[in-house]
Design a protein around this motif. Sequence first.
Motif, PDB file in Angstrom:
ATOM      1  N   ARG A  48       3.971   1.708  -0.717  1.00 56.44           N
ATOM      2  CA  ARG A  48       5.172   1.911  -1.287  1.00 56.44           C
ATOM      3  C   ARG A  48       6.010   3.121  -0.712  1.00 56.44           C
ATOM      4  O   ARG A  48       6.955   2.917  -0.520  1.00 56.44           O
ATOM      5  CB  ARG A  48       5.033   1.705  -2.809  1.00 56.44           C
ATOM      6  N   LEU A  74      -3.097   2.778  -3.078  1.00 56.41           N
ATOM      7  CA  LEU A  74      -2.350   1.668  -2.468  1.00 56.41           C
ATOM      8  C   LEU A  74      -0.763   1.789  -2.555  1.00 56.41           C
ATOM      9  O   LEU A  74      -0.013   1.589  -1.803  1.00 56.41           O
ATOM     10  CB  LEU A  74      -2.724   0.236  -3.024  1.00 56.41           C
ATOM     11  N   TYR A  75      -0.291   2.038  -4.017  1.00 55.38           N
ATOM     12  CA  TYR A  75       0.964   2.354  -3.978  1.00 55.38           C
ATOM     13  C   TYR A  75       1.617   3.420  -3.162  1.00 55.38           C
ATOM     14  O   TYR A  75       2.609   3.296  -2.413  1.00 55.38           O
ATOM     15  CB  TYR A  75       1.224   2.771  -5.619  1.00 55.38           C
ATOM     16  N   ARG A  76       0.706   4.523  -2.899  1.00 51.29           N
ATOM     17  CA  ARG A  76       1.091   5.834  -2.297  1.00 51.29           C
ATOM     18  C   ARG A  76       1.148   5.329  -0.775  1.00 51.29           C
ATOM     19  O   ARG A  76       1.955   5.846  -0.083  1.00 51.29           O
ATOM     20  CB  ARG A  76       0.001   6.823  -2.472  1.00 51.29           C
ATOM     21  N   TRP A 121      -2.897  10.023 -15.422  1.00 50.15           N
ATOM     22  CA  TRP A 121      -4.326  10.227 -15.736  1.00 50.15           C
ATOM     23  C   TRP A 121      -4.779  10.837 -17.145  1.00 50.15           C
ATOM     24  O   TRP A 121      -5.431  10.390 -17.652  1.00 50.15           O
ATOM     25  CB  TRP A 121      -5.050  11.442 -14.487  1.00 50.15           C
ATOM     26  N   GLY A 130      -7.499   3.256  -7.192  1.00 50.79           N
ATOM     27  CA  GLY A 130      -7.253   2.395  -6.222  1.00 50.79           C
ATOM     28  C   GLY A 130      -5.722   1.941  -6.148  1.00 50.79           C
ATOM     29  O   GLY A 130      -5.067   2.065  -5.007  1.00 50.79           O
ATOM     30  N   GLY A 131      -5.316   1.518  -7.210  1.00 51.04           N
ATOM     31  CA  GLY A 131      -3.929   1.111  -7.282  1.00 51.04           C
ATOM     32  C   GLY A 131      -2.976   2.174  -6.990  1.00 51.04           C
ATOM     33  O   GLY A 131      -1.862   2.193  -6.214  1.00 51.04           O
ATOM     34  N   GLU A 132      -3.262   3.526  -7.430  1.00 47.74           N
ATOM     35  CA  GLU A 132      -2.267   4.746  -6.934  1.00 47.74           C
ATOM     36  C   GLU A 132      -2.298   4.912  -5.563  1.00 47.74           C
ATOM     37  O   GLU A 132      -1.492   5.201  -4.991  1.00 47.74           O
ATOM     38  CB  GLU A 132      -2.911   5.693  -7.870  1.00 47.74           C
ATOM     39  N   VAL A 158      -9.683   1.128 -10.609  1.00 43.97           N
ATOM     40  CA  VAL A 158      -8.399   0.292 -10.568  1.00 43.97           C
ATOM     41  C   VAL A 158      -7.208   1.373 -10.489  1.00 43.97           C
ATOM     42  O   VAL A 158      -6.306   1.093  -9.876  1.00 43.97           O
ATOM     43  CB  VAL A 158      -8.148  -0.678 -11.891  1.00 43.97           C
ATOM     44  N   LEU A 159      -7.194   2.329 -11.439  1.00 41.73           N
ATOM     45  CA  LEU A 159      -6.250   3.323 -11.202  1.00 41.73           C
ATOM     46  C   LEU A 159      -6.141   4.259 -10.157  1.00 41.73           C
ATOM     47  O   LEU A 159      -5.004   4.308  -9.687  1.00 41.73           O
ATOM     48  CB  LEU A 159      -6.341   4.051 -12.719  1.00 41.73           C
TER      49      LEU A 159
END
Length: 182
Positions: free
Chosen positions: A179, A174-176, A130, A170-172, A167-168
């Motif tokens: 993954r 989803l990754y968390r 961030w 949401g991407g984090e 996006v940052l």
Amino acid sequence: MPRLHAAVNAVLVLVSILYPFIWYFGQQYTGVIPIAVLMAIIWLLRALFSKKLLQKLLSAMLMFLFVLLAWLHSTAAMYWYPVMVSMLLLLVFAASLFSRQSIIERFARLQHPDLPDTGVRYTRRVTQIWCGFFCMNILFTSGLILGKYWHAWAVYTGVISYLLMGVLFGGEFLYRRFRLKI
């Protein structure tokens, strides 16, 4: 009082989000003074209703900045508000890296009070990411201002930067979730 405090915060967030459009489209009709005074009043209310000293000080600083901009009638300086917000966020996120808990770790501990060491390392890394985002946002927005790309400034600061934050975030998320399975 708590409702008034929440209302002031909500108005501040809304006006800050809409600021690029308020300034870009409003300046031709109102000029600097009304918009700068509006921002000064909102930051004054935020300073008055904040409970933490740091929030009071930062809010008061922004209030005085807008009073100064109104007094100077500085059209060009009004474009720097999104940069200042990104700088403040960068300051908060970066400063938390030197404290016992990063800001992202504090948020994570709201859901997981017993965050394992791997979670602490992960949240520290996300806080660093961030910080990198805020640095890039500051540089890009500053470039638009220095190049006097006013329309691009309004679109970037009013739409694109928020989409990139989404996006940052949401991407984090989803990754968390998928993954790391946290």
